[in-house]
Scaffold this motif. Structure first.
Motif, PDB file in Angstrom:
ATOM      1  N   GLY A  37      37.436  43.005  21.922  1.00 46.31           N
ATOM      2  CA  GLY A  37      37.679  42.282  23.155  1.00 46.31           C
ATOM      3  C   GLY A  37      39.086  41.724  23.213  1.00 46.31           C
ATOM      4  O   GLY A  37      39.680  41.380  22.183  1.00 46.31           O
ATOM      5  N   ILE A  38      39.647  41.625  24.417  1.00 46.68           N
ATOM      6  CA  ILE A  38      40.990  41.081  24.627  1.00 46.68           C
ATOM      7  C   ILE A  38      40.862  39.940  25.635  1.00 46.68           C
ATOM      8  O   ILE A  38      40.388  40.151  26.763  1.00 46.68           O
ATOM      9  CB  ILE A  38      41.964  42.147  25.160  1.00 46.68           C
ATOM     10  CG1 ILE A  38      42.001  43.363  24.213  1.00 46.68           C
ATOM     11  CG2 ILE A  38      43.363  41.557  25.329  1.00 46.68           C
ATOM     12  CD1 ILE A  38      42.728  44.560  24.813  1.00 46.68           C
ATOM     13  N   GLU A  39      41.301  38.745  25.250  1.00 49.46           N
ATOM     14  CA  GLU A  39      41.099  37.576  26.104  1.00 49.46           C
ATOM     15  C   GLU A  39      42.146  37.490  27.198  1.00 49.46           C
ATOM     16  O   GLU A  39      43.324  37.809  26.999  1.00 49.46           O
ATOM     17  CB  GLU A  39      41.110  36.291  25.273  1.00 49.46           C
ATOM     18  CG  GLU A  39      40.718  35.066  26.090  1.00 49.46           C
ATOM     19  CD  GLU A  39      40.493  33.825  25.246  1.00 49.46           C
ATOM     20  OE1 GLU A  39      39.982  32.828  25.802  1.00 49.46           O
ATOM     21  OE2 GLU A  39      40.818  33.844  24.045  1.00 49.46           O
ATOM     22  N   MET A  40      41.712  37.010  28.356  1.00 48.64           N
ATOM     23  CA  MET A  40      42.582  36.782  29.504  1.00 48.64           C
ATOM     24  C   MET A  40      41.970  35.633  30.312  1.00 48.64           C
ATOM     25  O   MET A  40      40.994  35.020  29.891  1.00 48.64           O
ATOM     26  CB  MET A  40      42.682  38.056  30.355  1.00 48.64           C
ATOM     27  CG  MET A  40      41.346  38.482  30.939  1.00 48.64           C
ATOM     28  SD  MET A  40      41.402  39.983  31.956  1.00 48.64           S
ATOM     29  CE  MET A  40      42.514  39.500  33.262  1.00 48.64           C
ATOM     30  N   LEU A  41      42.528  35.328  31.463  1.00 51.22           N
ATOM     31  CA  LEU A  41      41.960  34.301  32.339  1.00 51.22           C
ATOM     32  C   LEU A  41      42.175  34.711  33.786  1.00 51.22           C
ATOM     33  O   LEU A  41      43.290  35.049  34.179  1.00 51.22           O
ATOM     34  CB  LEU A  41      42.607  32.934  32.083  1.00 51.22           C
ATOM     35  CG  LEU A  41      42.011  31.763  32.866  1.00 51.22           C
ATOM     36  CD1 LEU A  41      40.555  31.524  32.474  1.00 51.22           C
ATOM     37  CD2 LEU A  41      42.830  30.497  32.660  1.00 51.22           C
ATOM     38  N   MET A  42      41.091  34.671  34.564  1.00 53.04           N
ATOM     39  CA  MET A  42      41.140  35.034  35.981  1.00 53.04           C
ATOM     40  C   MET A  42      40.943  33.796  36.849  1.00 53.04           C
ATOM     41  O   MET A  42      40.405  32.784  36.391  1.00 53.04           O
ATOM     42  CB  MET A  42      40.057  36.083  36.285  1.00 53.04           C
ATOM     43  CG  MET A  42      40.361  37.444  35.669  1.00 53.04           C
ATOM     44  SD  MET A  42      39.048  38.667  35.936  1.00 53.04           S
ATOM     45  CE  MET A  42      37.946  38.281  34.563  1.00 53.04           C
ATOM     46  N   PRO A  43      41.367  33.857  38.130  1.00 54.10           N
ATOM     47  CA  PRO A  43      41.220  32.704  39.019  1.00 54.10           C
ATOM     48  C   PRO A  43      39.754  32.373  39.296  1.00 54.10           C
ATOM     49  O   PRO A  43      38.896  33.261  39.355  1.00 54.10           O
ATOM     50  CB  PRO A  43      41.921  33.155  40.302  1.00 54.10           C
ATOM     51  CG  PRO A  43      42.795  34.304  39.901  1.00 54.10           C
ATOM     52  CD  PRO A  43      42.095  34.970  38.768  1.00 54.10           C
ATOM     53  N   ALA A  44      39.475  31.093  39.471  1.00 50.07           N
ATOM     54  CA  ALA A  44      38.126  30.681  39.868  1.00 50.07           C
ATOM     55  C   ALA A  44      37.893  30.950  41.352  1.00 50.07           C
ATOM     56  O   ALA A  44      36.770  31.259  41.762  1.00 50.07           O
ATOM     57  CB  ALA A  44      37.927  29.200  39.567  1.00 50.07           C
ATOM     58  N   VAL A  45      38.947  30.845  42.169  1.00 50.56           N
ATOM     59  CA  VAL A  45      38.852  31.081  43.610  1.00 50.56           C
ATOM     60  C   VAL A  45      39.068  32.567  43.887  1.00 50.56           C
ATOM     61  O   VAL A  45      40.042  33.160  43.420  1.00 50.56           O
ATOM     62  CB  VAL A  45      39.877  30.230  44.372  1.00 50.56           C
ATOM     63  CG1 VAL A  45      39.876  30.583  45.853  1.00 50.56           C
ATOM     64  CG2 VAL A  45      39.583  28.740  44.181  1.00 50.56           C
ATOM     65  N   GLN A  46      38.137  33.166  44.653  1.00 54.89           N
ATOM     66  CA  GLN A  46      38.186  34.600  44.903  1.00 54.89           C
ATOM     67  C   GLN A  46      38.169  34.883  46.401  1.00 54.89           C
ATOM     68  O   GLN A  46      37.455  34.219  47.152  1.00 54.89           O
ATOM     69  CB  GLN A  46      36.992  35.295  44.241  1.00 54.89           C
ATOM     70  CG  GLN A  46      36.883  35.039  42.749  1.00 54.89           C
ATOM     71  CD  GLN A  46      35.699  35.751  42.127  1.00 54.89           C
ATOM     72  OE1 GLN A  46      35.155  36.698  42.690  1.00 54.89           O
ATOM     73  NE2 GLN A  46      35.284  35.296  40.953  1.00 54.89           N
ATOM     74  N   PRO A  47      38.936  35.865  46.864  1.00 55.64           N
ATOM     75  CA  PRO A  47      38.962  36.188  48.295  1.00 55.64           C
ATOM     76  C   PRO A  47      37.665  36.844  48.755  1.00 55.64           C
ATOM     77  O   PRO A  47      37.121  37.713  48.061  1.00 55.64           O
ATOM     78  CB  PRO A  47      40.148  37.143  48.430  1.00 55.64           C
ATOM     79  CG  PRO A  47      40.343  37.712  47.062  1.00 55.64           C
ATOM     80  CD  PRO A  47      39.921  36.656  46.100  1.00 55.64           C
TER      81      PRO A  47
END
Length: 599
Positions: free
Chosen positions: A66-76
């Motif tokens: 696995g490779i860690e990242m971070l995505m936005p909580a607010v989504q269109p």
């Protein structure tokens, strides 16, 4: 850390708002506080426990590619409309508009966002496989949030997504995550089972849930005593075997059953067992009328029925629909002459005959019904809930039912999202192909609650060593006594030097008050330092899980404490002293020496 300088606002009484034991103890132990319905602030000890859970999750995810990242909580919202889930997900999706009147939502999950990212970045098969994950706060607007962290609206989740060029690669990614999850829950020291499960709103062809075993669990698990097979009750397979039944020799006969519409009432009146009745369950399935037939003493599994029909909506027929399709009031429908689009029967109904059913006439039933002769059954399928009378579908072994708390779920998604969002790559021949996906979730905050549901007693929490905010609490019985304070400080510093997460209870409080607080917060080990023990050159160690109290000679404190600690770790399956005949390294620090007294 010293208790006097920390923030642990414990409560003596059970909070009125608490519904389950984990909710009650998390509040009483000063680990969480409610902000509003289903939304909690994590106080220092609660956050510390969550960080420890996250660290183990992160370690094993990284170990299994696995490779860690971070995505936005607010989504269109347009992304969710593109996948088809903007309307399908339901009211749990918290939607809002920005100042430009554009639709957005707070992410309950991130399939759309990660697929959108990959469709922009992935061009060639050489860029795959990939497994990307994040540990992030999610929000699902539950209609009735309850049970504290067990079913809140805002929660912390690890969600991972795999991307492969073919089904074989996707299966390898799925197996990597299955192994990673097993390792995660083993390292957390929890008793759990991986169970086959329904994919639900996420979609996909195959999935496993990871259940922490606890009597207070909401889910029922069917598990084999002889092999690894286990499944959520909604997914547990029922295998039926037997010779084909002969046609019933007697013609169907209508009998009057005035006011008798339950299985028990009709069986008693006709003097037959409930297992000789057939329940005819009527449904509206995407606008089509469907009848599901099961034995009178069985429970229909609506998840199995919905999956079999492959429909979006499955609703019990209204009283008006029942009367329209059967010609009778509710409770008197039967398969013979029923005016529906499709009749489906449970597997075991094909191995018997001479049934009692509704007569499609109010206050009447039929005796001697033969389904093959008297009804238009389109097929026989596994439609009912598993029971302990059934055998294992894998090895024919004995099965048992137990309770569990879902803390993880892994899915084979296939091309559900890559097809909807047009996420493709060019294969070796330059041909465009859809990316094969999987997704893998762990409820990090839910694990904290599940651990407490599994490990507690009347005095409070019993944390596993891997999750405990502090593995050891050193209790100075009389902090105003210079010698007690000095010796407690020395033990505290020595345990810190050994790499142990330790809390020094240096509060000026009565011993009984301290003991209750320390039991409540659930640290696996307690070291009690008092004037009497100092005089006798011993320290008392309490094992929280058993309540056992042991006196350790001061001269051998470190060695004896380490032995006790390893026993406690082994109890939770964390540190076997010998594995496969080879001595394991139990600690990063090898303890030496003793804690000396000042005279």
């Amino acid at each position: 850390m010293r208790w006097s300088r920390y923030f642990i606002p414990t409560l003596k009484e059970d909070p009125a708002e608490a519904e389950v034991i984990s909710h009650k103890l998390l509040l009483r132990a000063g680990m969480i506080r409610k902000l509003t319905s289903g939304i909690y602030t994590y106080l220092p000890t609660g956050w510390k426990a969550l960080q420890k859970i996250s660290a183990i999750v992160r370690q094993e995810m990284n170990r299994f590619k696995g490779i860690e990242m971070l995505m936005p909580a607010v989504q269109p919202g347009d992304l969710w409309a593109e996948s088809g889930r903007w309307e399908a997900y339901g009211k749990e999706l918290l939607r809002f508009k920005d100042r430009h009147d554009r639709d957005y939502c707070i992410g309950p999950t991130h399939e759309e966002v990660i697929t959108d990212l990959l469709r922009r970045e992935i061009k060639s098969y050489r860029q795959l496989p990939l497994n990307l994950y994040q540990i992030q706060t999610k929000f699902r607007d539950e209609i009735r949030p309850r049970f504290g962290l067990m079913r809140g609206r805002e929660f912390i989740m690890k969600d991972a997504y795999s991307f492969d060029i073919d089904d074989a690669g996707a299966s390898d990614s799925y197996e990597d995550m299955r192994r990673a999850y097993i390792s995660i829950f083993e390292k957390l020291g929890l008793k759990f089972r991986a169970v086959e499960a329904d994919s639900g709103a996420i979609g996909g062809s195959f999935s496993h849930e990871f259940m922490v075993l606890a009597e207070t669990g909401e889910d029922t698990i069917a598990a084999c005593t002889d092999c690894d097979y286990a499944a959520n009750l909604e997914k547990a397979e029922v295998r039926c075997e037997g010779p084909d039944c002969e046609e019933c020799s007697m013609p169907a006969e209508k009998v009057a059953t005035p006011g008798l519409h339950t299985v028990e009432q009709v069986a008693g009146f006709l003097e037959v067992s409930p297992g000789k009745l057939i329940k005819t369950m009527l449904y509206n399935a995407d606008g089509k009328s469907v009848a599901a037939l099961i034995r009178g003493d069985r429970e229909l599994n609506e998840v199995k029925l919905k999956n079999l029909l492959d429909v979006t909506s499955l609703e019990m027929a209204s009283p008006e629909e029942v009367e329209k399709w059967s010609g009778a009031k509710v409770g008197f429908a039967g398969p013979a002459g029923l005016k529906v689009d499709r009749i489906i029967a449970d597997l075991e109904l094909q191995f018997d005959t001479d049934w009692v059913t509704g007569a499609n006439e109010t206050d009447a039933h039929l005796r001697h019904v033969d389904l093959k002769r008297d009804a238009r059954v389109s097929g026989y399928h596994d439609l009912r809930n598993f029971t302990t009378e059934d055998f294992c579908p894998r090895c024919r072994g004995n099965m048992y039912l137990t309770k569990g708390i879902e803390v993880g779920h892994i899915f084979k998604l296939g091309t559900k999202y890559s097809k909807a969002l047009k996420a493709t790559f060019l294969d070796e021949s330059g041909k465009e192909q859809l990316i094969i996906m999987g997704c893998y979730g762990i409820g990090v905050s839910r694990i904290l609650a599940a651990c407490i549901e599994q490990n507690h007693d009347r005095d409070g929490i019993i944390f596993t060593p891997a999750i405990a905010p502090f593995e050891v609490v050193v209790i100075a019985l009389n902090i105003k006594d210079d010698l007690v304070r000095e010796q407690a400080e020395k033990i505290y510093e020595r345990l810190k030097d050994l790499g142990i997460d330790v809390l020094l209870d240096d509060r000026d409080e009565r011993p009984g008050f301290k003991f209750k607080d320390v039991d409540l917060i659930g640290s696996p080990l307690q070291v009690v330092v008092g004037a009497k023990g100092i005089k006798n050159r011993v320290y008392e160690v309490k094992i929280r899980q058993t309540g056992e109290r042991l006196e350790i000679p001061a001269d051998d404190f470190v060695q004896e404490f380490t032995r006790i600690r390893n026993d406690v770790l082994a109890h939770f399956g964390l540190t076997p002293a010998v594995k496969n005949g080879k001595e394991a390294l139990l600690q990063a620090h090898k303890p030496q020496g003793s804690v000396e007294f000042n005279h």
